[in-house]
Scaffold this motif. Structure first.
Motif, PDB file in Angstrom:
ATOM      1  N   ILE A  16      42.191  44.136  33.808  1.00 25.63           N
ATOM      2  CA  ILE A  16      43.132  44.397  32.719  1.00 25.63           C
ATOM      3  C   ILE A  16      44.557  44.073  33.153  1.00 25.63           C
ATOM      4  N   SER A  17      44.905  44.336  34.424  1.00 19.27           N
ATOM      5  CA  SER A  17      46.249  44.027  34.916  1.00 19.27           C
ATOM      6  C   SER A  17      46.539  42.535  34.825  1.00 19.27           C
ATOM      7  N   VAL A  18      45.592  41.719  35.246  1.00 22.10           N
ATOM      8  CA  VAL A  18      45.770  40.265  35.196  1.00 22.10           C
ATOM      9  C   VAL A  18      45.911  39.802  33.748  1.00 22.10           C
ATOM     10  N   LEU A  19      45.050  40.317  32.864  1.00 26.19           N
ATOM     11  CA  LEU A  19      45.116  39.935  31.455  1.00 26.19           C
ATOM     12  C   LEU A  19      46.432  40.374  30.814  1.00 26.19           C
ATOM     13  N   LEU A  20      46.905  41.565  31.166  1.00 18.55           N
ATOM     14  CA  LEU A  20      48.165  42.057  30.626  1.00 18.55           C
ATOM     15  C   LEU A  20      49.329  41.179  31.098  1.00 18.55           C
ATOM     16  N   GLY A  21      49.306  40.818  32.389  1.00 18.58           N
ATOM     17  CA  GLY A  21      50.334  39.914  32.908  1.00 18.58           C
ATOM     18  C   GLY A  21      50.305  38.575  32.197  1.00 18.58           C
ATOM     19  N   ASP A  22      49.097  38.052  31.967  1.00 24.28           N
ATOM     20  CA  ASP A  22      48.948  36.788  31.246  1.00 24.28           C
ATOM     21  C   ASP A  22      49.499  36.901  29.823  1.00 24.28           C
ATOM     22  N   PHE A  23      49.213  38.036  29.165  1.00 25.45           N
ATOM     23  CA  PHE A  23      49.701  38.257  27.805  1.00 25.45           C
ATOM     24  C   PHE A  23      51.225  38.222  27.765  1.00 25.45           C
ATOM     25  N   MET A  24      51.865  38.865  28.743  1.00 20.48           N
ATOM     26  CA  MET A  24      53.329  38.900  28.757  1.00 20.48           C
ATOM     27  C   MET A  24      53.907  37.517  29.047  1.00 20.48           C
ATOM     28  N   LEU A  25      53.252  36.759  29.916  1.00 21.31           N
ATOM     29  CA  LEU A  25      53.679  35.372  30.151  1.00 21.31           C
ATOM     30  C   LEU A  25      53.600  34.574  28.852  1.00 21.31           C
ATOM     31  N   ALA A  26      52.481  34.739  28.116  1.00 21.18           N
ATOM     32  CA  ALA A  26      52.313  34.014  26.856  1.00 21.18           C
ATOM     33  C   ALA A  26      53.369  34.425  25.835  1.00 21.18           C
ATOM     34  N   GLU A  29      58.617  28.576  41.336  1.00 15.08           N
ATOM     35  CA  GLU A  29      59.160  28.817  42.680  1.00 15.08           C
ATOM     36  C   GLU A  29      58.758  30.201  43.197  1.00 15.08           C
ATOM     37  N   VAL A  30      58.764  31.202  42.303  1.00 19.55           N
ATOM     38  CA  VAL A  30      58.359  32.555  42.694  1.00 19.55           C
ATOM     39  C   VAL A  30      56.923  32.537  43.220  1.00 19.55           C
ATOM     40  N   SER A  31      56.029  31.857  42.504  1.00 18.27           N
ATOM     41  CA  SER A  31      54.627  31.763  42.923  1.00 18.27           C
ATOM     42  C   SER A  31      54.513  31.067  44.280  1.00 18.27           C
ATOM     43  N   GLU A  32      55.275  29.974  44.450  1.00 17.89           N
ATOM     44  CA  GLU A  32      55.261  29.252  45.732  1.00 17.89           C
ATOM     45  C   GLU A  32      55.751  30.153  46.860  1.00 17.89           C
ATOM     46  N   GLY A  33      56.791  30.947  46.581  1.00 18.61           N
ATOM     47  CA  GLY A  33      57.328  31.844  47.599  1.00 18.61           C
ATOM     48  C   GLY A  33      56.323  32.899  48.026  1.00 18.61           C
ATOM     49  N   GLU A  34      55.600  33.463  47.051  1.00 18.66           N
ATOM     50  CA  GLU A  34      54.594  34.472  47.369  1.00 18.66           C
ATOM     51  C   GLU A  34      53.455  33.862  48.189  1.00 18.66           C
ATOM     52  N   LEU A  35      53.018  32.663  47.796  1.00 18.81           N
ATOM     53  CA  LEU A  35      51.952  31.985  48.542  1.00 18.81           C
ATOM     54  C   LEU A  35      52.405  31.651  49.959  1.00 18.81           C
ATOM     55  N   MET A  36      53.656  31.201  50.078  1.00 16.93           N
ATOM     56  CA  MET A  36      54.201  30.879  51.395  1.00 16.93           C
ATOM     57  C   MET A  36      54.237  32.118  52.286  1.00 16.93           C
ATOM     58  N   GLN A  37      54.638  33.258  51.699  1.00 15.51           N
ATOM     59  CA  GLN A  37      54.701  34.494  52.480  1.00 15.51           C
ATOM     60  C   GLN A  37      53.321  34.900  52.990  1.00 15.51           C
ATOM     61  N   ILE A  38      52.302  34.775  52.130  1.00 12.47           N
ATOM     62  CA  ILE A  38      50.936  35.109  52.541  1.00 12.47           C
ATOM     63  C   ILE A  38      50.478  34.173  53.653  1.00 12.47           C
ATOM     64  N   VAL A  80      47.802  41.469  43.439  1.00 16.63           N
ATOM     65  CA  VAL A  80      47.743  40.687  44.687  1.00 16.63           C
ATOM     66  C   VAL A  80      47.912  41.592  45.907  1.00 16.63           C
ATOM     67  N   ASP A  81      48.877  42.527  45.813  1.00 16.79           N
ATOM     68  CA  ASP A  81      49.174  43.413  46.945  1.00 16.79           C
ATOM     69  C   ASP A  81      48.273  44.641  46.995  1.00 16.79           C
ATOM     70  N   GLU A  82      47.382  44.787  46.000  1.00 13.40           N
ATOM     71  CA  GLU A  82      46.536  45.983  45.890  1.00 13.40           C
ATOM     72  C   GLU A  82      47.389  47.250  45.925  1.00 13.40           C
ATOM     73  N   THR A 111      55.211  39.042  36.361  1.00 14.45           N
ATOM     74  CA  THR A 111      55.025  38.786  37.798  1.00 14.45           C
ATOM     75  C   THR A 111      54.854  40.089  38.571  1.00 14.45           C
ATOM     76  N   LEU A 112      55.524  41.160  38.139  1.00 14.64           N
ATOM     77  CA  LEU A 112      55.365  42.451  38.817  1.00 14.64           C
ATOM     78  C   LEU A 112      53.951  42.998  38.628  1.00 14.64           C
ATOM     79  N   VAL A 113      53.425  42.878  37.408  1.00 16.89           N
ATOM     80  CA  VAL A 113      52.062  43.338  37.132  1.00 16.89           C
ATOM     81  C   VAL A 113      51.071  42.559  37.988  1.00 16.89           C
ATOM     82  N   HIS A 114      51.250  41.256  38.070  1.00 13.65           N
ATOM     83  CA  HIS A 114      50.372  40.421  38.894  1.00 13.65           C
ATOM     84  C   HIS A 114      50.549  40.734  40.383  1.00 13.65           C
ATOM     85  N   ASP A 115      51.791  40.977  40.802  1.00 13.13           N
ATOM     86  CA  ASP A 115      52.059  41.307  42.212  1.00 13.13           C
ATOM     87  C   ASP A 115      51.269  42.527  42.652  1.00 13.13           C
TER      88      ASP A 115
END
Length: 285
Positions: A69-79, A103-112, A49-51, A42-46
């Motif tokens: 590569i950041s998105v793919l790396l985050g996906d790899f760690m999730l997997a 819930e973390v994803s929902e919270g980030e979307l809500m904040q945006i 998102v936050d550039e 989630t930190l890698v993906h953040d």
């Protein structure tokens, strides 16, 4: 990532919860591994998102390798986290943790979403930080207890301990944004520049005169905030007691978490757990 692993506080919450509820088991190690892998993802993906090009005082993955590569790396760690739990048949732990990541994803979307409306309420702020930060720490304490064989009542109590500690943890992070000498590795006033409404600012706006409110709101509505304007907002928050108020709320949630731990028998693990919760609000980075 391996060189800059951070404090790894979340696995500590897992291990201490398990130790309090009967003892660390192989399942506890699975829970701690799962939590840390998903949190790091989630930190890698953040950062994408936050550039953001900085993480813990060093270049982020996004800065070095860019977003693809950041998105793919985050996906790899999730997997990897999902596979670790599947390989160990830890389906009960997987359910706790994946619900938290949702819930973390929902919270980030809500904040945006809320930041685009320029002003949010204190209730909305607490809902956002409960989702984006506290739920993952609650998952740590719940999964730790579950891995030690605790009953559902104890698991729920430990989850609430983590929820309150997580809220205190996030308020501390929000206070760091106003610290010009912060050692977090996060740029000062980063939340302000990203138009994120945190508790110090929300409280200051709630008690501001109409004239001050309009002036600060006009600064926050501007497309880009100059360093001078950022400094003006920081001084407004300091002058209005926003930092003092947020600090008080942080201590309130910290004490609530510690108070809930008092329901459990005395033990070295419990003493260490209390010290860890105290560290979440005393830390310098």
């Amino acid at each position: 990532i391996f060189r800059r692993k951070g404090k790894q506080m979340r696995p500590m919450f897992v291990f201490l919860s398990a130790q309090m509820q009967g003892g660390v088991t192989p399942s506890t190690h699975v829970a701690a591994t799962l939590i840390e892998l998903l949190h790091t993802a989630t930190l890698v993906h953040d950062d994408v998102v936050d550039e953001s090009y900085e993480r813990r005082g060093f270049f982020s993955i996004n800065a070095i390798w860019r977003s693809k590569i950041s998105v793919l790396l985050g996906d790899f760690m999730l997997a990897r986290g999902l596979l670790v739990s599947m390989e160990n048949n830890a389906f009960d732990l997987l359910k706790i943790v994946t619900e938290a990541v949702q819930e973390v994803s929902e919270g980030e979307l809500m904040q945006i979403q809320k930041s685009r409306r320029k002003v949010i309420s204190a209730d909305q702020y607490f809902e956002i930080i409960r989702k984006k930060t506290a739920t993952l720490i609650a998952a740590c304490t719940a999964s730790g207890a579950k891995s030690a064989g605790a009953d559902e009542s104890a698991v729920e109590k430990m989850k609430q301990v983590g929820m309150n500690a997580g809220v205190a943890f996030q308020i501390k992070d929000d206070l760091f944004d106003y610290d010009r000498k912060s050692a977090t590795g996060k740029p000062a006033a980063n939340d302000l520049k990203e138009k994120k409404f945190t508790l110090p600012l929300l409280h200051s706006l709630s008690v501001a005169s109409r004239e001050d409110y309009r002036h600060i709101a006009s600064i926050l509505r501007s497309k880009q905030m100059s360093p001078q304007k950022v400094e003006e907002v920081i001084r407004f928050v300091e002058r209005s007691g926003g930092l003092t108020y947020a600090h008080g709320k942080m201590i309130e949630y910290r004490d609530k978490a510690i108070g809930m731990l008092e329901q459990f028998p005395s033990s070295p693990a419990k003493d260490s757990f209390i010290r860890l919760i105290q560290y979440t609000t005393d830390r310098k980075h």
